[in-house]
Enzyme design. Structure first.
Site, PDB file in Angstrom:
ATOM      1  NE  ARG A 124      -5.518 -18.994 -20.661  1.00 25.25           N
ATOM      2  CZ  ARG A 124      -6.050 -19.747 -21.631  1.00 25.25           C
ATOM      3  NH1 ARG A 124      -6.583 -19.151 -22.706  1.00 25.25           N
ATOM      4  NH2 ARG A 124      -6.097 -21.067 -21.531  1.00 25.25           N
ATOM      5  CE  LYS A 146       0.258  -5.126  -4.628  1.00 21.39           C
ATOM      6  NZ  LYS A 146       0.782  -4.962  -3.232  1.00 21.39           N
ATOM      7  CD  GLU A 188      -4.886   1.213   3.016  1.00 17.77           C
ATOM      8  OE1 GLU A 188      -5.199   0.032   2.922  1.00 17.77           O
ATOM      9  OE2 GLU A 188      -3.696   1.621   2.930  1.00 17.77           O
ATOM     10  CE  LYS A 230      -2.681   1.341  -5.069  1.00 15.95           C
ATOM     11  NZ  LYS A 230      -3.551   0.411  -4.338  1.00 15.95           N
ATOM     12  CD  GLU A 240       4.085  -5.294  -3.764  1.00 13.01           C
ATOM     13  OE1 GLU A 240       3.406  -6.278  -4.096  1.00 13.01           O
ATOM     14  OE2 GLU A 240       3.966  -4.719  -2.669  1.00 13.01           O
ATOM     15  NE  ARG A 244       1.020  -1.749  -6.314  1.00 11.78           N
ATOM     16  CZ  ARG A 244      -0.006  -1.946  -7.139  1.00 11.78           C
ATOM     17  NH1 ARG A 244       0.195  -2.173  -8.433  1.00 11.78           N
ATOM     18  NH2 ARG A 244      -1.262  -1.912  -6.686  1.00 11.78           N
ATOM     19  CG  ASN A 248       2.347  -4.282   1.576  1.00 15.41           C
ATOM     20  OD1 ASN A 248       2.678  -5.196   2.304  1.00 15.41           O
ATOM     21  ND2 ASN A 248       1.240  -4.345   0.868  1.00 15.41           N
ATOM     22  CG  HIS A 251      -0.743  -3.149   4.089  1.00 11.66           C
ATOM     23  ND1 HIS A 251      -0.582  -1.791   4.247  1.00 11.66           N
ATOM     24  CD2 HIS A 251      -1.939  -3.302   3.484  1.00 11.66           C
ATOM     25  CE1 HIS A 251      -1.626  -1.164   3.766  1.00 11.66           C
ATOM     26  NE2 HIS A 251      -2.474  -2.049   3.309  1.00 11.66           N
ATOM     27  CG  HIS A 255      -2.411  -8.027   4.823  1.00 10.52           C
ATOM     28  ND1 HIS A 255      -1.680  -7.993   3.656  1.00 10.52           N
ATOM     29  CD2 HIS A 255      -3.481  -7.222   4.616  1.00 10.52           C
ATOM     30  CE1 HIS A 255      -2.289  -7.218   2.776  1.00 10.52           C
ATOM     31  NE2 HIS A 255      -3.387  -6.723   3.337  1.00 10.52           N
ATOM     32  CG  HIS A 267      -7.404  -3.352   4.670  1.00 13.78           C
ATOM     33  ND1 HIS A 267      -6.463  -4.342   4.743  1.00 13.78           N
ATOM     34  CD2 HIS A 267      -6.825  -2.336   3.961  1.00 13.78           C
ATOM     35  CE1 HIS A 267      -5.364  -3.966   4.095  1.00 13.78           C
ATOM     36  NE2 HIS A 267      -5.547  -2.750   3.616  1.00 13.78           N
TER      37      HIS A 267
END
Ligand SMILES: NC(=O)c1ccc[n+]([C@@H]2O[C@H](COP(=O)([O-])OP(=O)(O)OC[C@H]3O[C@@H](n4cnc5c(N)ncnc54)[C@H](O)[C@@H]3O)[C@@H](O)[C@H]2O)c1
Ligand SMILES: O=C(O)C(=O)C[C@@H](O)[C@H](O)[C@H](O)COP(=O)(O)O
Ligand SMILES: [Zn+2]
Length: 363
Positions: A124, A146, A188, A230, A240, A244, A248, A251, A255, A267
């Site tokens: 965990r 992330k 990016e 960032k 997010e 945040r 994106n 994206h 994506h 990407h």
């Protein structure tokens, strides 16, 4: 620490979770101090392309008194799969890793995503240190916590927020990065320029060739500026809840392209087309000026990034966009610009708007 290093600080949910992103050269020696005395076992996760670097990190840790093992994972997006995570969990279990032990990621963003997910889930949650070796990994993937893997239904649909204990971005590793990967990472960087720091755009426009030279000081400035963008955002909104989402930008369609292309596209290339689409969408509803929308094409094309995608894939793209994590119910939501460094959200209830904007970039 190498005297020419730059440290960019990231605030966590509490002071204990604050961490540094270190940019410099010859940073390997920093690792033992960062891991700390409670760590006894370290798993170094790397792709085949970084086997030599991964083995070097392992040997250095062994010399410093740690018990270090490596796990070589499939390359690029092939590494972001549940089977790969299960392999890493098996290695951790067979080597008796406890909650006080750590994982080190050596590779690009696909590695830091996978290794971060393994660290978030093993017992965990255990410590992870990212050593990004691609431009995209340095400026984006290794920062902000992330983590995640891909599924047949979409990008990063399984994951966790699990910030690293530190990020060591050793610029020397860029010497072996293939040019197309460096250019992919520039997408990016440019994204950070469009959403927050216009100086990035000015530097790229001034000399696109200079900014894709892995040894140039201009590239180092772009790396540090992008990390700073960032770091500020994720320090204010780790999970997010709002702000945040601006990271994106590009994206939602990006994506979907990666999904339709079965994760074969880089990407950054997909995000480049995604930013073109977002600019046309913003232009079509009167939120972005022609000059700022056209600037997307000139900057991205100037870097050799794609600015168009196939006309005959629209339904697949739309299905993919519906699974975007910014969607709420049946409402598609896009990050758009109201100007350079002025990001906002556009709720799009009617997909005809999207189809019309897509015609402006389809080929
Ligand atoms: N978690 C986040 O916040 C975040 C942010 C941006 C992107 N990402 C993810 O990151 C991934 C893209 O990252 P990427 O572009 O680094 O991809 P990647 O990790 O697949 O690396 C790209 C390619 O370059 C190779 N490579 C990396 N460093 C190298 C080096 N120094 N020398 C030689 N080869 C090297 C890799 O083996 C791979 O073939 C995507 O999966 C994307 O979803 C995550
Ligand atoms: O860190 C973020 O937040 C980002 O959106 C950065 C993106 O560049 C990155 O590709 C991220 O993995 C995308 O997030 P996702 O939640 O859409 O998977
Ligand atoms: Zn991205």
């Amino acid at each position: 620490m190498n005297t020419s290093s730059t440290v960019i600080k990231v605030s966590g949910e509490n002071a204990a979770n604050n961490y540094d992103v270190v940019v410099g050269r010859g940073l390997l020696g920093n690792l033992p101090d960062i891991l700390g005395e409670r760590v006894r076992r370290v798993l170094v996760i790397h792709p085949r392309a970084l086997r030599l670097t991964g083995d070097t990190v392992r040997d250095e840790l062994e010399s410093a008194g740690f018990t270090a093992v490596t796990a070589e994972i499939p390359d690029a997006e092939e590494g972001k799969h549940i089977q790969v995570a299960a392999f890493c969990w098996q290695v951790l279990g067979q080597n008796d890793f406890t909650r006080s032990d750590a994982i080190v990621a050596v590779g690009g963003g696909a590695v830091t995503d996978l290794a971060g997910f393994v660290a978030a889930t093993w017992l965990r949650g255990v410590k992870v240190v990212h050593m990004p070796t691609s431009l995209l990994g340095m400026v984006d993937a290794s920062v902000g916590g992330k983590t995640g893997i891909n599924t047949a239904e979409g990008k990063n649909l399984v994951g966790a927020f699990h910030p690293p204990a530190a990020v060591l971005a050793d610029l020397d590793t860029l010497d072996t990065l293939p040019k197309n990967e460096l250019i992919s990472g520039m997408a990016e960087v440019v994204k950070c320029g469009f959403i927050a720091d216009s100086a990035i755009l000015d530097l790229v426009e001034k000399d696109p060739a200079e900014v894709t030279d892995p040894r140039s000081e201009t590239l180092r400035e772009l790396i540090e500026r992008s990390i700073a963008v960032k770091a500020k955002v994720v320090s204010e909104d780790l999970k997010e809840s709002g702000l945040r989402e601006i990271l994106n930008y590009g994206h939602t369609l990006g994506h979907a392209i990666e999904l339709v292309e079965r994760y074969s596209w880089r990407h950054g290339a997909a995000v480049s087309v995604g930013m073109m689409f977002a600019a046309e969408l913003a232009r079509s509803v009167g939120r972005l000026s022609d000059a700022d929308a056209d600037r997307h094409r000139s900057i991205l094309e100037g870097l050799g990034l794609p600015v168009t995608y196939r006309r005959d894939r629209w339904q697949g793209l739309l299905d993919g966009m519906r699974r975007d994590k910014k969607s709420r119910g049946d409402l598609l939501r896009f990050v758009v610009l109201d100007g350079i460094a002025r990001p906002g959200i556009l709720d799009v209830p009617d997909t005809s708007l999207l189809f019309a904007a897509y015609q402006e970039i389809a080929s």
